[in-house]
Design a protein around this motif. Structure first.
Motif, mmCIF file in Angstrom:
data_model
loop_
_atom_site.group_PDB
_atom_site.id
_atom_site.type_symbol
_atom_site.label_atom_id
_atom_site.label_comp_id
_atom_site.label_asym_id
_atom_site.label_seq_id
_atom_site.Cartn_x
_atom_site.Cartn_y
_atom_site.Cartn_z
ATOM 1 N N UNK A 1 68.207 81.248 53.255
ATOM 2 C CA UNK A 1 68.104 80.730 51.886
ATOM 3 C C UNK A 1 67.660 79.272 51.957
ATOM 4 N N UNK A 2 66.357 79.033 52.069
ATOM 5 C CA UNK A 2 65.841 77.665 52.223
ATOM 6 C C UNK A 2 65.937 76.874 50.933
ATOM 7 N N UNK A 3 65.632 75.582 51.056
ATOM 8 C CA UNK A 3 65.592 74.701 49.895
ATOM 9 C C UNK A 3 64.694 75.303 48.813
ATOM 10 N N UNK A 4 65.113 75.256 47.537
ATOM 11 C CA UNK A 4 66.216 74.450 46.985
ATOM 12 C C UNK A 4 67.547 75.183 46.851
ATOM 13 N N UNK A 5 67.699 76.348 47.488
ATOM 14 C CA UNK A 5 68.883 77.163 47.233
ATOM 15 C C UNK A 5 70.192 76.433 47.528
ATOM 16 N N UNK A 6 70.390 75.825 48.724
ATOM 17 C CA UNK A 6 71.709 75.232 48.985
ATOM 18 C C UNK A 6 72.125 74.167 47.977
ATOM 19 N N UNK A 7 71.264 73.193 47.695
ATOM 20 C CA UNK A 7 71.661 72.132 46.770
ATOM 21 C C UNK A 7 71.776 72.665 45.346
ATOM 22 N N UNK A 8 70.925 73.599 44.968
ATOM 23 C CA UNK A 8 71.011 74.160 43.618
ATOM 24 C C UNK A 8 72.245 75.050 43.471
ATOM 25 N N UNK A 9 72.632 75.752 44.540
ATOM 26 C CA UNK A 9 73.889 76.502 44.511
ATOM 27 C C UNK A 9 75.059 75.565 44.240
ATOM 28 N N UNK A 10 75.067 74.442 44.975
ATOM 29 C CA UNK A 10 76.163 73.481 44.824
ATOM 30 C C UNK A 10 76.184 72.908 43.411
ATOM 31 N N UNK A 11 75.015 72.583 42.875
ATOM 32 C CA UNK A 11 74.966 72.024 41.526
ATOM 33 C C UNK A 11 75.408 73.053 40.490
ATOM 34 N N UNK A 12 74.975 74.299 40.654
ATOM 35 C CA UNK A 12 75.394 75.344 39.716
ATOM 36 C C UNK A 12 76.912 75.515 39.745
ATOM 37 N N UNK B 1 61.771 67.323 47.975
ATOM 38 C CA UNK B 1 62.520 66.797 46.843
ATOM 39 C C UNK B 1 63.525 65.748 47.280
ATOM 40 N N UNK B 2 63.761 64.779 46.409
ATOM 41 C CA UNK B 2 64.813 63.800 46.671
ATOM 42 C C UNK B 2 66.196 64.459 46.648
ATOM 43 N N UNK B 3 66.303 65.622 46.029
ATOM 44 C CA UNK B 3 67.587 66.315 45.985
ATOM 45 C C UNK B 3 67.857 67.045 47.299
ATOM 46 N N UNK B 4 66.807 67.433 48.006
ATOM 47 C CA UNK B 4 66.966 68.035 49.325
ATOM 48 C C UNK B 4 67.227 66.972 50.377
ATOM 49 N N UNK B 5 66.530 65.838 50.259
ATOM 50 C CA UNK B 5 66.655 64.737 51.223
ATOM 51 C C UNK B 5 66.848 63.448 50.440
ATOM 52 N N UNK C 1 73.475 66.577 44.973
ATOM 53 C CA UNK C 1 74.119 67.047 43.743
ATOM 54 C C UNK C 1 74.370 65.879 42.801
ATOM 55 N N UNK C 2 74.772 64.738 43.348
ATOM 56 C CA UNK C 2 74.992 63.564 42.494
ATOM 57 C C UNK C 2 73.696 63.141 41.806
ATOM 58 N N UNK C 3 72.583 63.197 42.518
ATOM 59 C CA UNK C 3 71.293 62.871 41.917
ATOM 60 C C UNK C 3 70.918 63.882 40.842
ATOM 61 N N UNK C 4 71.171 65.154 41.096
ATOM 62 C CA UNK C 4 70.899 66.178 40.084
ATOM 63 C C UNK C 4 71.757 65.958 38.840
ATOM 64 N N UNK C 5 73.040 65.660 39.038
ATOM 65 C CA UNK C 5 73.920 65.428 37.894
ATOM 66 C C UNK C 5 73.452 64.224 37.090
ATOM 67 N N UNK C 6 72.995 63.186 37.782
ATOM 68 C CA UNK C 6 72.461 62.013 37.079
ATOM 69 C C UNK C 6 71.209 62.368 36.287
#
Length: 341
Positions: free
Chosen positions: A142-153, A250-254, A187-192
């Motif tokens: 499950x490559x990017x963006x799945x891990x960070x998007x899973x966490x944000x969801x 993406x800045x959300x991945x790195x 996740x913090x960047x996504x929330x912002x």
């Protein structure tokens, strides 16, 4: 997808000739531990071919002495796929208090929601917070963006169901170590940027922030330490594939690629001086300060990745634990004094 068009150049010099022969020494206790365990399979350099095997070495952490209530939930992740969350609370917990959203480590490719849970479980016992740990999907399956998007969801689900979880949605602390620290920062960047749940802070322990692997510290610890440059390249390649170190990240991945870190919550950063992630963590702290964010940085002399597990009874380990506890205590006390929305 936001990519490195809004990102910063790799922090620090990229010349490797001197850095490959000069490096900060390990703490004597760390060096002795690395010498003893260096031949264990779990500390072999990670390769794409060995990921499946390395996953077998995950050891559940025993937090039974804390006598916490533990409940599991199934929640929608990225694209609606089901994820499992584990919620920890004190048995005498009453009412809505602070929450901790925990993201586990494992190089983006290993671990589960109980990996490293001993980082946040003591905060549940000591501060009566409710901790939530997410089982995000792993690369390379499950490559990017799945891990960070899973966490944000999952974080959004926590915010939406805060009453049932007995969490104050205005007082959620993000926490993560290693890959979990990098994902927490994303996740913090996504929330912002998406107007997501309110975060009172982010706790980033030796975070995995930069896919470009161009810093001095990543070259200094190529083939050395508990998590070396080659293992790090494997983790990032599993996550990003051919996009690794390109302009299409993406800045959300790195998160190290982000130019603007303003608007983020107070941040604790913690890293060893003798590990791959040193320079990117220090650079991230500087970028947070540039953005006007309250950030506290600790660089532990002679520490490799996850060094405190090697010398748990040492003076430095006790000092690091006290520093982390002090920051969490101060953060929660400050949050308790602020009116909730």
């Amino acid at each position: 997808m936001e990519t490195s068009k809004t990102s910063t150049p790799p922090p620090g010099p990229t010349t490797t000739d001197r850095s490959q022969t000069r490096r900060p020494p390990y703490d004597p206790g760390v060096a002795a531990a690395l010498e003893t365990i260096g031949k264990a399979p779990v500390f072999a350099p990670l390769t794409l071919e060995s990921i499946t095997q390395m996953r077998q070495y995950a050891v559940p952490e025993d937090i039974s002495a804390l006598d916490l209530e533990q409940r599991d939930y199934t929640v929608p992740g990225y694209g609606g796929e089901p994820l499992t969350l584990t919620v920890l609370r004190r048995r005498d917990h009453v009412g809505a208090g602070p929450g901790v959203f925990n993201v586990h480590g494992g190089g983006m490719v290993m671990g589960n929601r109980m990996t490293g849970i001993s980082l946040v479980a003591p905060w549940v016992a000591a501060h009566d917070v409710v901790a939530v740990s997410v089982e995000y999907r792993l690369a390379p399956e499950h490559p990017d963006p799945v891990p960070v998007e899973d966490c944000y969801a999952a974080l959004c689900w926590v915010g939406e169901n805060a009453d049932d979880l007995q969490i104050d949605p205005a007082r959620i602390l993000l926490a993560g170590a290693s890959a979990g620290g990098g994902l927490a920062a994303g996740v913090a960047l996504l929330a912002r940027d998406r107007g997501g749940p309110n975060l009172v802070g982010q706790f980033l322990l030796c975070p995995m922030l930069d896919d470009r692997d161009a810093t001095v510290s990543t070259h200094q610890f190529d083939g050395l330490g508990a998590w070396d440059r080659s293992s790090n390249l494997t983790g990032w390649t599993a996550l990003l594939g051919e996009r690794r170190a390109s302009d299409d990240v993406s800045i959300y991945a790195a998160p190290a690629r982000a130019l603007d870190l303003s608007g983020l919550p107070p941040t604790y950063l913690d890293v060893g001086s003798a590990e791959v992630f040193r320079d990117e963590t220090v650079a991230y702290a500087s970028k947070l300060w540039e953005g006007g964010v309250a950030a506290e940085l600790h660089v532990w002399p002679g520490g490799t990745h996850g060094w405190e597990a090697f010398i748990p009874g040492s003076v430095m380990a006790h000092t690091a634990t006290a520093a982390r506890e002090s920051w969490v205590t101060r953060l929660l006390q400050a949050a308790a004094k602020e009116p909730t929305q």
